[in-house]
Design a protein around this motif. Structure first.
Motif, mmCIF file in Angstrom:
data_model
loop_
_atom_site.group_PDB
_atom_site.id
_atom_site.type_symbol
_atom_site.label_atom_id
_atom_site.label_comp_id
_atom_site.label_asym_id
_atom_site.label_seq_id
_atom_site.Cartn_x
_atom_site.Cartn_y
_atom_site.Cartn_z
ATOM 1 N N LYS A 102 0.693 -0.892 -0.138
ATOM 2 C CA LYS A 102 -0.633 -0.163 0.106
ATOM 3 C C LYS A 102 1.017 1.492 0.306
ATOM 4 O O LYS A 102 0.532 2.244 -1.010
ATOM 5 C CB LYS A 102 -1.113 -0.174 1.193
ATOM 6 C CG LYS A 102 -1.612 -0.755 0.864
ATOM 7 C CD LYS A 102 -2.956 -0.880 2.739
ATOM 8 C CE LYS A 102 -3.814 -1.366 2.035
ATOM 9 N NZ LYS A 102 -5.033 -1.974 3.672
ATOM 10 N N HIS A 105 2.567 2.048 -3.667
ATOM 11 C CA HIS A 105 1.364 2.197 -4.084
ATOM 12 C C HIS A 105 1.096 3.563 -4.237
ATOM 13 O O HIS A 105 1.114 3.700 -5.154
ATOM 14 C CB HIS A 105 0.034 1.198 -3.652
ATOM 15 C CG HIS A 105 -0.799 1.503 -5.149
ATOM 16 N ND1 HIS A 105 -1.166 2.064 -6.514
ATOM 17 C CD2 HIS A 105 -2.043 3.042 -4.468
ATOM 18 C CE1 HIS A 105 -1.983 2.402 -7.071
ATOM 19 N NE2 HIS A 105 -2.687 2.528 -5.802
ATOM 20 N N VAL A 106 1.178 3.829 -2.725
ATOM 21 C CA VAL A 106 0.624 5.274 -2.815
ATOM 22 C C VAL A 106 1.742 6.353 -2.897
ATOM 23 O O VAL A 106 2.024 7.076 -3.784
ATOM 24 C CB VAL A 106 0.325 5.668 -0.821
ATOM 25 C CG1 VAL A 106 0.594 7.506 -1.020
ATOM 26 C CG2 VAL A 106 -1.166 4.729 -0.776
ATOM 27 N N GLU A 108 3.900 5.856 -5.096
ATOM 28 C CA GLU A 108 4.379 5.520 -6.819
ATOM 29 C C GLU A 108 3.116 6.229 -7.233
ATOM 30 O O GLU A 108 3.431 7.406 -8.595
ATOM 31 C CB GLU A 108 4.011 4.588 -7.099
ATOM 32 C CG GLU A 108 4.296 3.753 -8.986
ATOM 33 C CD GLU A 108 5.329 4.357 -9.711
ATOM 34 O OE1 GLU A 108 5.587 4.602 -10.622
ATOM 35 O OE2 GLU A 108 6.389 4.729 -8.472
ATOM 36 N N THR A 109 1.628 6.200 -7.317
ATOM 37 C CA THR A 109 0.969 7.434 -7.164
ATOM 38 C C THR A 109 0.904 9.008 -7.413
ATOM 39 O O THR A 109 0.986 9.735 -7.978
ATOM 40 C CB THR A 109 -0.289 6.523 -6.232
ATOM 41 O OG1 THR A 109 -0.546 6.220 -6.941
ATOM 42 C CG2 THR A 109 -2.035 7.906 -7.333
ATOM 43 N N THR A 110 1.584 8.956 -5.673
ATOM 44 C CA THR A 110 2.377 10.379 -6.341
ATOM 45 C C THR A 110 3.303 11.005 -6.913
ATOM 46 O O THR A 110 3.735 12.078 -7.437
ATOM 47 C CB THR A 110 2.800 10.591 -4.052
ATOM 48 O OG1 THR A 110 1.865 9.686 -3.445
ATOM 49 C CG2 THR A 110 2.850 11.857 -4.063
ATOM 50 N N LEU A 112 3.899 9.864 -10.022
ATOM 51 C CA LEU A 112 3.516 9.696 -11.219
ATOM 52 C C LEU A 112 2.139 11.458 -11.681
ATOM 53 O O LEU A 112 2.771 11.979 -12.297
ATOM 54 C CB LEU A 112 2.358 8.791 -11.653
ATOM 55 C CG LEU A 112 3.317 7.445 -11.517
ATOM 56 C CD1 LEU A 112 2.431 5.834 -11.964
ATOM 57 C CD2 LEU A 112 4.155 6.919 -12.745
ATOM 58 N N ASN A 113 1.260 11.492 -10.171
ATOM 59 C CA ASN A 113 1.152 12.681 -9.941
ATOM 60 C C ASN A 113 1.745 14.411 -9.811
ATOM 61 O O ASN A 113 1.318 14.711 -10.989
ATOM 62 C CB ASN A 113 -0.010 13.321 -8.439
ATOM 63 C CG ASN A 113 -1.290 11.785 -9.354
ATOM 64 O OD1 ASN A 113 -1.338 10.690 -10.623
ATOM 65 N ND2 ASN A 113 -1.936 11.446 -7.816
#
Length: 136
Positions: A102, A105-106, A108-110, A112-113
């Motif tokens: 988790k 993932h957070v 990586e999402t941060t 990418l954003n």
């Protein structure tokens, strides 16, 4: 990746490694307890063999078997307890892996954003430059 994300991932990795070591220790204890049972079983078979050819050993066999049953019962109880402990450790390790994933993932999402936002800003700058060139 942000510092907070790196810290969370590092802490989660540490927890996973700690739980893996704990599980390995529990597994080793279980193997040792199972080995004790196997040794006890081999010993009682040797005593039974000896009792077949030795009258004195035959007279003492019942007492030996009673003691063997008690020792084997303790060893079996140890295996049962270790099995429960192992199941708990596996569950904890699974939970720790899930938490680590988790956090990854957070992070990586941060990341990418942030890349998407930077690309939008760059596109907006180019659009503004294009508009200025057209107007000017």
């Amino acid at each position: 990746m942000t510092a907070w994300a790196q810290s969370l991932i590092r802490i989660s990795n540490y927890e996973v490694e700690t739980l893996q070591k704990r599980l390995a220790e529990i597994t080793a204890r279980r193997a040792s307890a199972e080995m004790r049972i196997a040794v006890l079983d081999a010993e009682v078979e040797l005593e039974r063999e000896r009792a077949r050819s030795d009258a004195e050993a035959r007279m003492l066999l019942d007492a030996y078997v009673a003691g063997w049953k008690a020792r084997r019962g303790v060893a079996e109880a140890d295996v049962t307890q270790i099995d429960a402990e192992e199941a708990g450790a596996r569950d904890a390790l699974t939970g720790a892996f899930e938490e680590l994933k988790k956090f990854e993932h957070v992070a990586e999402t941060t990341r990418l954003n942030a890349l998407v936002a930077a690309a939008r800003r760059e596109t907006a700058r180019f659009d503004e430059l294009g508009l200025r060139r057209r107007a000017g």
